[in-house]
Design a protein around this motif. Structure first.
Motif, mmCIF file in Angstrom:
data_model
loop_
_atom_site.group_PDB
_atom_site.id
_atom_site.type_symbol
_atom_site.label_atom_id
_atom_site.label_comp_id
_atom_site.label_asym_id
_atom_site.label_seq_id
_atom_site.Cartn_x
_atom_site.Cartn_y
_atom_site.Cartn_z
ATOM 1 N N ARG A 132 0.930 -1.163 -0.241
ATOM 2 C CA ARG A 132 0.174 -0.025 -0.041
ATOM 3 C C ARG A 132 0.821 1.252 -0.165
ATOM 4 N NH1 ARG A 132 -4.057 3.702 -0.990
ATOM 5 N NH2 ARG A 132 -4.715 4.582 1.144
ATOM 6 N N PHE A 133 1.818 1.178 0.889
ATOM 7 C CA PHE A 133 2.397 2.442 0.911
ATOM 8 C C PHE A 133 3.435 2.826 -0.320
ATOM 9 C CE2 PHE A 133 5.990 5.239 2.671
ATOM 10 C CZ PHE A 133 5.390 6.031 3.509
ATOM 11 N N GLY A 134 4.142 1.844 -1.143
ATOM 12 C CA GLY A 134 4.731 2.019 -1.904
ATOM 13 C C GLY A 134 4.063 2.182 -3.307
ATOM 14 N N SER B 119 1.607 8.470 7.087
ATOM 15 C CA SER B 119 0.665 7.275 6.714
ATOM 16 C C SER B 119 0.407 7.197 5.212
ATOM 17 C CB SER B 119 -0.721 7.259 7.445
ATOM 18 O OG SER B 119 -1.476 7.982 7.037
ATOM 19 N N ALA B 120 0.046 6.132 4.670
ATOM 20 C CA ALA B 120 -0.156 6.048 3.162
ATOM 21 C C ALA B 120 -1.280 6.924 2.949
ATOM 22 C CB ALA B 120 -0.584 4.614 2.844
ATOM 23 N N GLU C 116 -1.546 10.120 0.652
ATOM 24 C CA GLU C 116 -2.279 10.157 -0.717
ATOM 25 C C GLU C 116 -3.444 11.363 -0.603
ATOM 26 O OE1 GLU C 116 -4.586 6.593 -2.999
ATOM 27 O OE2 GLU C 116 -4.993 6.611 -0.970
ATOM 28 N N ASN C 117 -3.484 11.878 0.331
ATOM 29 C CA ASN C 117 -4.693 12.774 0.386
ATOM 30 C C ASN C 117 -4.487 14.130 1.002
ATOM 31 O OD1 ASN C 117 -7.461 11.119 0.100
ATOM 32 N ND2 ASN C 117 -6.187 9.908 1.445
ATOM 33 N N LEU C 118 -3.178 14.522 1.136
ATOM 34 C CA LEU C 118 -2.817 15.908 2.184
ATOM 35 C C LEU C 118 -1.770 16.289 1.092
ATOM 36 C CD1 LEU C 118 -2.577 14.763 5.865
ATOM 37 C CD2 LEU C 118 -4.590 15.572 4.413
ATOM 38 N N GLY C 119 -1.297 15.982 0.044
ATOM 39 C CA GLY C 119 -0.443 16.792 -0.717
ATOM 40 C C GLY C 119 -1.229 18.040 -1.480
ATOM 41 N N ARG C 120 -0.528 19.285 -1.387
ATOM 42 C CA ARG C 120 -0.954 20.651 -1.795
ATOM 43 C C ARG C 120 0.200 21.093 -2.619
ATOM 44 N NH1 ARG C 120 -4.367 18.165 0.532
ATOM 45 N NH2 ARG C 120 -6.036 19.179 2.027
ATOM 46 N N PRO C 121 -0.225 22.019 -3.663
ATOM 47 C CA PRO C 121 0.526 22.898 -4.489
ATOM 48 C C PRO C 121 1.540 23.716 -3.673
ATOM 49 C CG PRO C 121 -1.534 23.088 -5.310
ATOM 50 C CD PRO C 121 -1.666 22.488 -3.753
ATOM 51 N N ALA C 122 2.775 24.046 -3.974
ATOM 52 C CA ALA C 122 3.621 24.811 -3.208
ATOM 53 C C ALA C 122 3.118 26.137 -3.104
ATOM 54 C CB ALA C 122 5.131 24.953 -4.071
ATOM 55 N N GLY C 123 3.305 26.767 -2.016
ATOM 56 C CA GLY C 123 2.713 27.935 -1.447
ATOM 57 C C GLY C 123 1.187 27.784 -0.715
ATOM 58 N N THR D 14 7.448 9.241 18.219
ATOM 59 C CA THR D 14 7.696 10.820 18.628
ATOM 60 C C THR D 14 6.659 11.461 18.279
ATOM 61 O OG1 THR D 14 8.419 10.763 16.323
ATOM 62 C CG2 THR D 14 10.107 9.897 17.857
ATOM 63 N N GLU D 15 6.634 12.782 18.754
ATOM 64 C CA GLU D 15 5.692 13.566 18.316
ATOM 65 C C GLU D 15 5.544 13.947 16.889
ATOM 66 O OE1 GLU D 15 4.140 18.310 19.487
ATOM 67 O OE2 GLU D 15 6.121 17.505 20.111
ATOM 68 N N THR D 16 6.641 13.797 16.123
ATOM 69 C CA THR D 16 6.600 13.860 14.778
ATOM 70 C C THR D 16 5.768 12.847 13.892
ATOM 71 O OG1 THR D 16 8.990 15.028 14.925
ATOM 72 C CG2 THR D 16 8.251 14.327 12.625
ATOM 73 N N PHE D 17 5.816 11.674 14.553
ATOM 74 C CA PHE D 17 5.242 10.683 13.644
ATOM 75 C C PHE D 17 3.723 10.971 13.723
ATOM 76 C CE2 PHE D 17 3.718 6.355 12.912
ATOM 77 C CZ PHE D 17 4.600 6.012 12.171
ATOM 78 N N GLY D 18 3.213 11.073 12.382
ATOM 79 C CA GLY D 18 1.731 11.334 12.121
ATOM 80 C C GLY D 18 1.539 12.758 12.185
#
Length: 217
Positions: free
Chosen positions: A12-14, A115-116, A120-127, A174-178
Motif C-alpha cells: 500500500r505505501f509503495g 501514513s499512506a 495520498e490525500n494531504l499533498g498540496r501545491p507549493a505555497g 515521537t511527536e513528529t510521527f503522524g
C-alpha cells in the motif's frame, strides 16, 4: 531534469508513492525484493525509495543497490517485523541500521513519518498555507536536496532535520510521527524533541543529558 524514481516494495505505501510520482509527471518503476531482474532495473533509478517492511530489509542484496541514493521510508513494527532488539535499540536509529545493511548506498530518511492515507490525500501545491511538511534526514547535503526536491514535487514542504542519525526524531513514538503540520510547526516539534519523552529515553540510553542530543546527531 526530473528524476526517475524506483520503488522497492509493492504494498500500500509503495503504491501510494508510485501514484504520487505518476501524478507529478515523473517516471517511476516498482518491484518487490524477490525479482532480481526488476530489482536491477529499479536500482538504476535516480532515487530508489525503500518501501518494504523493515523486517524484510535483509532480503535485499546490498550489492544490488550499490552506489544508489536510497530513501528509507520504513518503520519498525514488532507486530509485523517480529521482536528485533537491534531495531528497538534507542542508542541508534532504524535508518542507521538500513545504512549499515546497504553500506554501499547513500541512505536518506524521508516519507516514513506519514501514513499512506496522509501521503495520498494531504499533498498540496507549493505555497498553499495548508501544505503539510515532511522531515528529511541525511548525511550528504546534495542527497538531502535531491530528496527534498522530490518531496516538494509530490506536494509537501521538505524540512531537513540533520544527518541520518536525526531520523530517530521521526520514528514511531515521537511527536513528529503522524503530525499533520506545516514546515514552521514541524521545525518547532523537532527543536523540542530533546525535552520529549522519547528524547529523554534516547538520552538516557546514550548516557547524555537530553540537551546534548542535537550535538549527537
Amino acid at each position: 531534469m526530473a528524476p526517475r524514481v524506483g520503488i522497492l516494495g509493492r504494498g500500500r505505501f509503495g503504491g501510494v508513492i508510485a501514484g504520487l510520482c505518476v501524478r507529478a509527471g515523473l517516471e517511476v518503476d516498482s518491484t518487490g525484493s524477490g525479482d532480481a531482474d526488476a530489482l536491477a532495473r529499479v536500482a538504476t533509478a535516480d532515487i530508489v525509495i525503500l518501501a518494504l517492511p523493515l523486517g524484510r530489509l535483509e532480503t535485499v542484496p546490498p550489492h544490488a543497490l550499490a552506489g544508489a541514493l536510497v530513501v528509507d521510508a520504513t518503520n519498525y513494527w514488532w507486530e509485523l517485523d517480529g521482536a528485533r532488539p537491534d531495531l528497538e535499540d534507542p542508542r541508534t536509529s532504524t535508518s542507521e541500521s538500513v545504512q549499515r545493511w546497504l553500506a554501499e548506498s547513500r541512505v536518506v530518511k524521508a516519507f516514513g513519518h506519514a501514513s499512506a492515507w496522509e501521503l495520498e490525500n494531504l499533498g498540496r501545491p507549493a505555497g498553499d498555507p495548508a501544505r503539510r511538511a515532511l522531515a528529511i534526514a541525511g548525511d550528504h547535503p546534495d542527497d538531502v536536496a535531491r530528496v527534498g526536491a522530490l518531496v516538494d514535487a509530490l506536494g509537501f514542504d521538505p524540512v531537513p532535520i540533520g544527518p541520518l542519525a536525526a531520523g530517530a526524531m521521526v520514528e514511531p513514538g515521537t511527536e513528529t510521527f503522524g503530525a499533520d503540520v506545516g514546515a514552521e510547526e514541524l521545525r518547532e516539534i523537532i527543536a523540542r524533541f530533546p525535552r520529549s519523552q522519547r528524547g529523554r529515553v534516547i538520552a538516557r540510553a546514550r548516557g547524555v543529558d537530553p540537551s546534548r542530543l542535537p550535538a549527537l546527531w
